[in-house]
Design a protein around this motif. Structure first.
Motif, PDB file in Angstrom:
ATOM      1  N   ALA A 135       0.818  -1.215   0.000  1.00  0.00           N
ATOM      2  CA  ALA A 135       0.000   0.000   0.000  1.00  0.00           C
ATOM      3  C   ALA A 135       0.851   1.265   0.000  1.00  0.00           C
ATOM      4  CB  ALA A 135      -0.923   0.006   1.215  1.00  0.00           C
ATOM      5  N   LEU A 136       2.152   1.133   0.265  1.00  0.00           N
ATOM      6  CA  LEU A 136       3.034   2.295   0.228  1.00  0.00           C
ATOM      7  C   LEU A 136       3.362   2.715  -1.201  1.00  0.00           C
ATOM      8  CD1 LEU A 136       5.572   1.265   3.030  1.00  0.00           C
ATOM      9  CD2 LEU A 136       3.637   2.847   3.236  1.00  0.00           C
ATOM     10  N   ALA A 137       3.216   1.802  -2.144  1.00  0.00           N
ATOM     11  CA  ALA A 137       3.505   2.102  -3.554  1.00  0.00           C
ATOM     12  C   ALA A 137       2.491   1.376  -4.428  1.00  0.00           C
ATOM     13  CB  ALA A 137       4.929   1.678  -3.908  1.00  0.00           C
ATOM     14  N   PRO A 138       1.211   1.686  -4.306  1.00  0.00           N
ATOM     15  CA  PRO A 138       0.157   0.925  -4.987  1.00  0.00           C
ATOM     16  C   PRO A 138       0.264   0.923  -6.507  1.00  0.00           C
ATOM     17  CG  PRO A 138      -0.709   2.979  -4.083  1.00  0.00           C
ATOM     18  CD  PRO A 138       0.661   2.799  -3.509  1.00  0.00           C
ATOM     19  N   ALA A 139       0.658   2.042  -7.094  1.00  0.00           N
ATOM     20  CA  ALA A 139       0.735   2.112  -8.559  1.00  0.00           C
ATOM     21  C   ALA A 139       1.783   1.150  -9.104  1.00  0.00           C
ATOM     22  CB  ALA A 139       1.039   3.544  -9.003  1.00  0.00           C
ATOM     23  N   ASP A 140       2.907   1.033  -8.418  1.00  0.00           N
ATOM     24  CA  ASP A 140       3.980   0.159  -8.892  1.00  0.00           C
ATOM     25  C   ASP A 140       3.600  -1.317  -8.749  1.00  0.00           C
ATOM     26  OD1 ASP A 140       6.023   2.263  -9.464  1.00  0.00           O
ATOM     27  OD2 ASP A 140       5.788   2.637  -7.340  1.00  0.00           O
ATOM     28  N   TRP A 141       2.936  -1.649  -7.651  1.00  0.00           N
ATOM     29  CA  TRP A 141       2.489  -3.034  -7.483  1.00  0.00           C
ATOM     30  C   TRP A 141       1.377  -3.371  -8.468  1.00  0.00           C
ATOM     31  CZ3 TRP A 141       5.018  -6.710  -5.098  1.00  0.00           C
ATOM     32  CH2 TRP A 141       5.920  -6.385  -4.082  1.00  0.00           C
ATOM     33  N   HIS A 142       0.519  -2.402  -8.733  1.00  0.00           N
ATOM     34  CA  HIS A 142      -0.548  -2.633  -9.710  1.00  0.00           C
ATOM     35  C   HIS A 142       0.046  -2.902 -11.088  1.00  0.00           C
ATOM     36  CE1 HIS A 142      -3.715  -1.512 -12.632  1.00  0.00           C
ATOM     37  NE2 HIS A 142      -4.527  -2.064 -11.757  1.00  0.00           N
TER      38      HIS A 142
END
Length: 236
Positions: A135-142
């Motif tokens: 959740a600290l970097a949601p765009a990258d995990w997505h």
């Protein structure tokens, strides 16, 4: 207050220091368990984008920060977290090197017992911490989850993420077998995520700092004391 033996940071391991913190009045009501903390720190280590220490330290507490008794207690708790983070990063990197050289995956997440298979509750707790790091970097995990080449690496975690109650959801008849298979794939997935994170093209670097697995000994300490890490929490 955490007792002197733990607060000193030299007579106990960092895991014990965290457990002592959880038992102290300073700990927030929903502070992460040691198992959840391990999952969280793992998620930070293998994140597809740089997570600065100031960001993931804040993520430990969400909106419910602890009320520490004094600077010594801050040093003890954050020093323990720093040691756990550095040790975890070194362990993952060591296992990744063996995977690359010997094609053997010897990495064991904290939810995995020395013998036998882990319990579903333990895996879900650990993955819960990992999810908080995501959740600290949601765009990258997505982006990883949306890429057909890396979807398979993210897939083992999905079944253990608590998505809330869904009355219309009916698990497959062989759900337990599927979850056992997914749990067995998580160690390998962690190493692959670490490898992806190390690729220059996949991990954007911050403007003023190079990516490091460890907290540098000459960097400002995470506790905000103004001292160098090696002369503050790094002494724990």
């Amino acid at each position: 207050m955490i007792d002197d033996a733990v607060d000193d940071g030299r007579t106990s391991d960092p895991g014990s220091s965290w457990l002592a913190f959880l038992a102290s009045p300073a700990a927030p009501e929903h502070a992460m368990s040691l198992l959840e903390l391990d999952g969280y720190l793992t998620g930070v280590v293998v994140a597809p984008s740089v997570i600065r220490p100031s960001e993931w330290i804040a993520g430990l507490w969400l909106d419910n920060e602890p009320i520490f008794d004094d600077a010594r207690q801050i040093q003890s708790v954050l020093g323990a977290v720093g040691i756990l983070f550095n040790t975890l990063g070194a362990t993952i990197d060591r296992s990744l090197r063996r995977l690359e050289v010997d094609r053997v995956c010897d990495y064991l997440p904290a939810f995995q017992p020395a013998e036998g298979k882990p319990s579903g509750d333990a895996i879900r707790t650990w993955v819960g911490g990992f999810w908080r790091a995501m959740a600290l970097a949601p765009a990258d995990w997505h982006a990883l989850a949306a890429d057909e080449r890396t979807q398979v690496i993210i897939a083992p975690f999905v079944g253990f993420i608590d998505a809330g109650e869904d009355e219309e959801f009916e698990p497959a008849a062989d759900i337990n077998d599927r979850l056992d298979e997914a749990a067995a794939e998580i160690p390998h997935a962690i190493l692959l995520l670490r490898k992806i994170a190390q690729l220059p093209a996949s991990r954007p670097q911050p403007r003023h700092r190079a990516r490091r697995t460890k907290i540098g000994r000459n960097e400002p300490c995470l506790c905000g004391s103004g001292k160098k890490y090696k002369r503050c929490c790094g002494q724990a």
